[in-house]
Enzyme design. Sequence first.
Site, PDB file in Angstrom:
ATOM      1  N   ASP A  23      -8.596  -4.895  -0.062  1.00  0.00           N
ATOM      2  CA  ASP A  23      -8.966  -5.692   1.147  1.00  0.00           C
ATOM      3  C   ASP A  23      -9.309  -7.271   0.524  1.00  0.00           C
ATOM      4  OD1 ASP A  23      -9.957  -6.481   3.911  1.00  0.00           O
ATOM      5  OD2 ASP A  23     -11.907  -6.329   2.900  1.00  0.00           O
ATOM      6  N   ASP A  25     -11.056 -10.209   2.895  1.00  0.00           N
ATOM      7  CA  ASP A  25     -12.119 -10.639   3.104  1.00  0.00           C
ATOM      8  C   ASP A  25     -13.552  -9.910   3.167  1.00  0.00           C
ATOM      9  OD1 ASP A  25     -11.930 -13.220   4.780  1.00  0.00           O
ATOM     10  OD2 ASP A  25     -10.267 -12.062   5.785  1.00  0.00           O
ATOM     11  N   ASP A 194     -14.751  -2.888   2.329  1.00  0.00           N
ATOM     12  CA  ASP A 194     -15.828  -3.206   2.588  1.00  0.00           C
ATOM     13  C   ASP A 194     -16.216  -2.771   3.937  1.00  0.00           C
ATOM     14  OD1 ASP A 194     -14.540  -5.843   3.355  1.00  0.00           O
ATOM     15  OD2 ASP A 194     -16.702  -6.420   3.779  1.00  0.00           O
TER      16      ASP A 194
END
Length: 268
Positions: A23, A25, A194
């Site tokens: 990922d 961001d 996250d």
Amino acid sequence: MSQESPLSEPVIYHGKKFIVLSDWDGTITTQDSNDFVTDTFGMGRSDRVLLNQRIRKGEDNFRDGFRKMIVSVNENGKEEGKVTHTFEFCKNAVAENIKVDDTFKGFYEFCDMNDIPVVIVSSGMEPIIRAVLNKYLASLDGIQIISNEVKTYDDGSWDIQYRHPESGFGHDKSKAIAPYRNMDPAPIVFFFGDGVSDLSAARGATCLFVKFKPNGENELMEYCIINKIKHRLFQSFEEAQGVIKLIIFAKTEEERQNIIAREWPEVA
């Protein structure tokens, strides 16, 4: 009825023993750029956090939730009916304010030296990712990015163009993992994430690294605990590199599997 996305299919790496999918961001970057834009120019942090919690609980989906955030950015920036929070405005604000984990470049170089492809798998929009990447990691401009795109309009408004519009995730990250898990022999897939945009990928990775957030916004960690999905917390790519090094340099397959079992125990 299924909707087809015009976005190109990603490159698949064949013949690799290991692959990293990450990922962007809040994982590679130190702050989520979409959250930053929504908190600063849209509905604000409190409403955005509540919406993320609804998504984690399955009361809303990411595709529709993220679009609500984008709509709020468009609407909140109108002056006399004119959109002032244009995409270009938001992209520039992100490039000025969002930074990257300063250990990611070294991690990428370590992977490159050891024939481990690194792919960014993001539910954000590629032009925003590129704006930050070009500022902080210009040497990595050739890295593959699997993400969504953006649509802009003459009145200054903008919207997201989802990679998988038929999916409640908008971009179903499990589809980036599936080709590797279906190979024979299958490589070990390291996935880094996250937040709520990573829920679809959580069960697919061989080894799931979950970024721990000191600010308390740990939606992926909470999801993994509730659903008993094995995961390993990390706070920097330097830390993760040390664990991956143990795995890729294991002398035997038995030793490798023992390391994975130790580092990714069952969730009680």
